[in-house]
Design a protein around this motif. Structure first.
Motif, PDB file in Angstrom:
ATOM      1  N   TYR A  54       0.831  -1.203   0.000  1.00  0.00           N
ATOM      2  CA  TYR A  54       0.000   0.000   0.000  1.00  0.00           C
ATOM      3  C   TYR A  54       0.870   1.259   0.000  1.00  0.00           C
ATOM      4  O   TYR A  54       0.699   2.152  -0.833  1.00  0.00           O
ATOM      5  CB  TYR A  54      -0.938  -0.012   1.216  1.00  0.00           C
ATOM      6  CG  TYR A  54      -1.640   1.298   1.436  1.00  0.00           C
ATOM      7  CD1 TYR A  54      -2.728   1.658   0.645  1.00  0.00           C
ATOM      8  CD2 TYR A  54      -1.221   2.189   2.407  1.00  0.00           C
ATOM      9  CE1 TYR A  54      -3.369   2.872   0.828  1.00  0.00           C
ATOM     10  CE2 TYR A  54      -1.855   3.399   2.603  1.00  0.00           C
ATOM     11  CZ  TYR A  54      -2.920   3.738   1.811  1.00  0.00           C
ATOM     12  OH  TYR A  54      -3.552   4.936   1.985  1.00  0.00           O
ATOM     13  N   ILE A  55       1.804   1.338   0.920  1.00  0.00           N
ATOM     14  CA  ILE A  55       2.648   2.533   1.038  1.00  0.00           C
ATOM     15  C   ILE A  55       3.522   2.712  -0.208  1.00  0.00           C
ATOM     16  O   ILE A  55       3.638   3.813  -0.743  1.00  0.00           O
ATOM     17  CB  ILE A  55       3.486   2.490   2.331  1.00  0.00           C
ATOM     18  CG1 ILE A  55       2.562   2.628   3.540  1.00  0.00           C
ATOM     19  CG2 ILE A  55       4.550   3.588   2.328  1.00  0.00           C
ATOM     20  CD1 ILE A  55       3.232   2.362   4.876  1.00  0.00           C
ATOM     21  N   THR A 110      -4.056   0.835  -4.468  1.00  0.00           N
ATOM     22  CA  THR A 110      -4.033   1.213  -3.054  1.00  0.00           C
ATOM     23  C   THR A 110      -5.389   1.043  -2.383  1.00  0.00           C
ATOM     24  O   THR A 110      -5.449   0.687  -1.211  1.00  0.00           O
ATOM     25  CB  THR A 110      -3.553   2.656  -2.856  1.00  0.00           C
ATOM     26  OG1 THR A 110      -4.491   3.561  -3.428  1.00  0.00           O
ATOM     27  CG2 THR A 110      -2.180   2.860  -3.454  1.00  0.00           C
ATOM     28  N   PHE A 111      -6.470   1.299  -3.090  1.00  0.00           N
ATOM     29  CA  PHE A 111      -7.789   1.227  -2.466  1.00  0.00           C
ATOM     30  C   PHE A 111      -8.091  -0.179  -1.975  1.00  0.00           C
ATOM     31  O   PHE A 111      -8.506  -0.379  -0.835  1.00  0.00           O
ATOM     32  CB  PHE A 111      -8.870   1.698  -3.448  1.00  0.00           C
ATOM     33  CG  PHE A 111      -8.698   3.132  -3.824  1.00  0.00           C
ATOM     34  CD1 PHE A 111      -9.143   4.142  -2.989  1.00  0.00           C
ATOM     35  CD2 PHE A 111      -8.064   3.485  -5.007  1.00  0.00           C
ATOM     36  CE1 PHE A 111      -8.964   5.469  -3.317  1.00  0.00           C
ATOM     37  CE2 PHE A 111      -7.878   4.807  -5.348  1.00  0.00           C
ATOM     38  CZ  PHE A 111      -8.329   5.807  -4.502  1.00  0.00           C
ATOM     39  N   THR A 112      -7.867  -1.161  -2.824  1.00  0.00           N
ATOM     40  CA  THR A 112      -8.127  -2.543  -2.444  1.00  0.00           C
ATOM     41  C   THR A 112      -7.049  -3.056  -1.496  1.00  0.00           C
ATOM     42  O   THR A 112      -7.342  -3.794  -0.555  1.00  0.00           O
ATOM     43  CB  THR A 112      -8.217  -3.425  -3.704  1.00  0.00           C
ATOM     44  OG1 THR A 112      -9.259  -2.907  -4.532  1.00  0.00           O
ATOM     45  CG2 THR A 112      -8.540  -4.857  -3.340  1.00  0.00           C
ATOM     46  N   ILE A 129     -10.989   8.321 -12.418  1.00  0.00           N
ATOM     47  CA  ILE A 129     -12.029   7.533 -11.747  1.00  0.00           C
ATOM     48  C   ILE A 129     -12.218   6.196 -12.460  1.00  0.00           C
ATOM     49  O   ILE A 129     -12.282   5.144 -11.819  1.00  0.00           O
ATOM     50  CB  ILE A 129     -13.356   8.326 -11.668  1.00  0.00           C
ATOM     51  CG1 ILE A 129     -13.201   9.494 -10.690  1.00  0.00           C
ATOM     52  CG2 ILE A 129     -14.519   7.409 -11.260  1.00  0.00           C
ATOM     53  CD1 ILE A 129     -14.347  10.492 -10.720  1.00  0.00           C
ATOM     54  N   VAL A 130     -12.263   6.230 -13.783  1.00  0.00           N
ATOM     55  CA  VAL A 130     -12.436   4.998 -14.554  1.00  0.00           C
ATOM     56  C   VAL A 130     -11.246   4.053 -14.348  1.00  0.00           C
ATOM     57  O   VAL A 130     -11.425   2.870 -14.045  1.00  0.00           O
ATOM     58  CB  VAL A 130     -12.637   5.314 -16.060  1.00  0.00           C
ATOM     59  CG1 VAL A 130     -12.536   4.055 -16.910  1.00  0.00           C
ATOM     60  CG2 VAL A 130     -13.971   6.013 -16.274  1.00  0.00           C
ATOM     61  N   VAL A 131     -10.041   4.572 -14.492  1.00  0.00           N
ATOM     62  CA  VAL A 131      -8.838   3.735 -14.380  1.00  0.00           C
ATOM     63  C   VAL A 131      -8.692   3.171 -12.961  1.00  0.00           C
ATOM     64  O   VAL A 131      -8.441   1.983 -12.781  1.00  0.00           O
ATOM     65  CB  VAL A 131      -7.575   4.509 -14.807  1.00  0.00           C
ATOM     66  CG1 VAL A 131      -6.311   3.728 -14.476  1.00  0.00           C
ATOM     67  CG2 VAL A 131      -7.631   4.812 -16.297  1.00  0.00           C
ATOM     68  N   LYS A 132      -8.854   4.011 -11.939  1.00  0.00           N
ATOM     69  CA  LYS A 132      -8.719   3.539 -10.557  1.00  0.00           C
ATOM     70  C   LYS A 132      -9.779   2.479 -10.241  1.00  0.00           C
ATOM     71  O   LYS A 132      -9.484   1.505  -9.533  1.00  0.00           O
ATOM     72  CB  LYS A 132      -8.841   4.702  -9.572  1.00  0.00           C
ATOM     73  CG  LYS A 132      -7.650   5.624  -9.573  1.00  0.00           C
ATOM     74  CD  LYS A 132      -7.916   6.826  -8.674  1.00  0.00           C
ATOM     75  CE  LYS A 132      -6.814   7.855  -8.784  1.00  0.00           C
ATOM     76  NZ  LYS A 132      -7.118   9.088  -8.049  1.00  0.00           N
ATOM     77  N   THR A 133     -10.989   2.680 -10.741  1.00  0.00           N
ATOM     78  CA  THR A 133     -12.058   1.706 -10.497  1.00  0.00           C
ATOM     79  C   THR A 133     -11.724   0.370 -11.156  1.00  0.00           C
ATOM     80  O   THR A 133     -11.889  -0.689 -10.539  1.00  0.00           O
ATOM     81  CB  THR A 133     -13.404   2.242 -11.007  1.00  0.00           C
ATOM     82  OG1 THR A 133     -13.702   3.466 -10.301  1.00  0.00           O
ATOM     83  CG2 THR A 133     -14.525   1.245 -10.781  1.00  0.00           C
TER      84      THR A 133
END
Length: 178
Positions: free
Chosen positions: A8-9, A41-43, A148-152
């Motif tokens: 994550y970091i 990072t979100f997941t 938003i699309v790419v990160k999702t």
């Protein structure tokens, strides 16, 4: 836990470092290279939840501080430091609270719901702080939407990869594959 926290970091550090490198993205114009990494990072942060909220908050704080230090050491513009710190802290805290409210849902449900809040928030905060006045408003909107699309997509792939119990048969049965 240490591996999940480190990934994550490191992903936040790489995303911050490449925040001003852009690549073309069909329909949206362009997207920062860091976006391709930051979706992880979100997941990845969601994996830390079974160690408790305190652990998640500690890792978020460490990532925010590490990104600030990295920005200073690598002479990254102050607007990127502020944007990165603000977006990491606010979007990741929002994600954590949403995730915790849905902790009884299946893994993919928790991830999808928390990402639906944090990804747009992160994209808006980071890009408005980092690039308002640098790019024309239309380009800034396109960058935010593209991110938003790419990160999702990246977050979704990462979540499916993490949840190895979701075999091709289960995905097909659930209507995900046709």
């Amino acid at each position: 836990m240490a591996l999940a926290a480190a990934i994550y970091i490191l992903a936040t550090l790489l995303a911050n470092y490449t925040a001003m490198w852009f690549v073309p993205l069909p329909v949206f114009g362009m997207v920062a290279v860091g976006t391709l990494v930051f979706g992880i990072t979100f997941t990845q942060r969601d994996r830390l939840h079974h160690h408790g909220r305190r652990t998640v908050y500690t890792v978020i704080a460490l990532a925010a501080l590490a990104n600030s230090l990295e920005s200073v050491l690598l002479d990254i513009p102050p607007r990127i430091i502020l944007a990165s710190f603000t977006a990491i802290v606010l979007a990741e805290l929002a994600d954590t609270e949403v995730y915790q409210r849905h902790v009884r849902r299946p893994w993919l449900g928790r991830v999808a719901i928390s990402n639906a809040v944090s990804i747009p928030l992160d994209s808006l905060l980071f890009n408005l702080i980092a690039f308002a006045g640098v790019f024309e408003p239309a380009m800034l909107i396109a960058i935010v939407l593209g991110e938003i699309v790419v990160k999702t997509l990246v977050g979704g792939v990462t979540a499916l990869w993490r949840d190895r119990s979701w075999s091709t048969v289960k995905l097909a049965t659930a209507g995900w594959l046709k």
